[in-house]
Scaffold this active site. Structure first.
Site, PDB file in Angstrom:
ATOM      1  N   THR A  27       1.008  -1.358  -0.022  1.00 47.44           N
ATOM      2  CA  THR A  27       0.012   0.060  -0.105  1.00 47.44           C
ATOM      3  C   THR A  27       0.939   1.304  -0.160  1.00 47.44           C
ATOM      4  OG1 THR A  27      -0.070  -0.027   2.335  1.00 47.44           O
ATOM      5  CG2 THR A  27      -1.734  -1.214   1.370  1.00 47.44           C
ATOM      6  N   GLY A  28       0.386   2.266  -0.660  1.00 52.21           N
ATOM      7  CA  GLY A  28       1.321   3.554  -0.588  1.00 52.21           C
ATOM      8  C   GLY A  28       2.469   3.423  -1.392  1.00 52.21           C
ATOM      9  N   TYR A  29       2.341   2.851  -2.461  1.00 49.68           N
ATOM     10  CA  TYR A  29       3.897   2.874  -2.971  1.00 49.68           C
ATOM     11  C   TYR A  29       4.362   4.154  -3.568  1.00 49.68           C
ATOM     12  CZ  TYR A  29       7.277   1.456  -6.701  1.00 49.68           C
ATOM     13  OH  TYR A  29       8.515   1.574  -7.196  1.00 49.68           O
ATOM     14  N   ASP A  30       5.581   4.491  -3.339  1.00 48.07           N
ATOM     15  CA  ASP A  30       6.358   5.610  -4.029  1.00 48.07           C
ATOM     16  C   ASP A  30       7.648   5.084  -4.383  1.00 48.07           C
ATOM     17  OD1 ASP A  30       8.632   7.879  -3.213  1.00 48.07           O
ATOM     18  OD2 ASP A  30       6.414   8.754  -3.593  1.00 48.07           O
TER      19      ASP A  30
END
Length: 152
Positions: A14-17
């Protein structure tokens, strides 16, 4: 780019950057080398983590939009490497630090450390310098490998 480890979600489900993930991978490299060196030192084996620099002629950054590299300062507006950018290196310059660690006797005094420009480098976060965090990453790696092996 050098960030800590997202212990609660190391795989960025989740929340890949991309920049956080890249930073985590570099931190993990530093930690892995430190722990590998600790585990194998008694056998005369040394491990190092090395920063080769930004070597644009390799094409490894081809997936990063040119506009981002220009905004970051790594490329000039015409798309050529910005040779005044702090990390820009040629292929021979980038190879210098790993070769130094492999063959120079002074490197032995700093086995397990992070090297940059043929010298011990400074890391930018708490995880990368922590022996306990390195052990934790090693244990997590063993667990993930075991899980993947069981599925194969």
């Amino acid at each position: 780019f050098l960030g800590g480890i997202r212990w609660d979600d190391v795989n960025f489900t989740t929340g890949y950057d991309k920049y956080q993930a890249y930073g985590q991978s570099k931190t993990a490299n530093i930690m892995f080398a430190r722990e590998l060196n600790a585990r194998l030192a008694a056998k005369g084996v040394t491990a190092y983590s090395c920063h080769p620099g930004a070597i644009y002629e390799t094409g490894l950054a081809h997936h990063i939009p040119k506009e981002e590299l220009i905004a970051f300062g790594a490329l000039n507006p015409d798309g050529t490497p910005n040779n005044t950018f702090a990390f820009t290196k040629t292929i021979p310059q980038g190879a210098s630090t790993p070769v130094y660690c492999a063959v120079h006797p002074d490197a032995l005094r700093h086995a397990g450390e992070y090297f940059d420009n043929n010298d011990v480098g400074q890391t930018a976060n708490e995880d990368s310098g922590s022996a306990e965090a390195a052990k934790r990453l090693w244990a997590l790696s063993e667990k993930l490998v075991a899980e993947a092996s069981a599925k194969a």
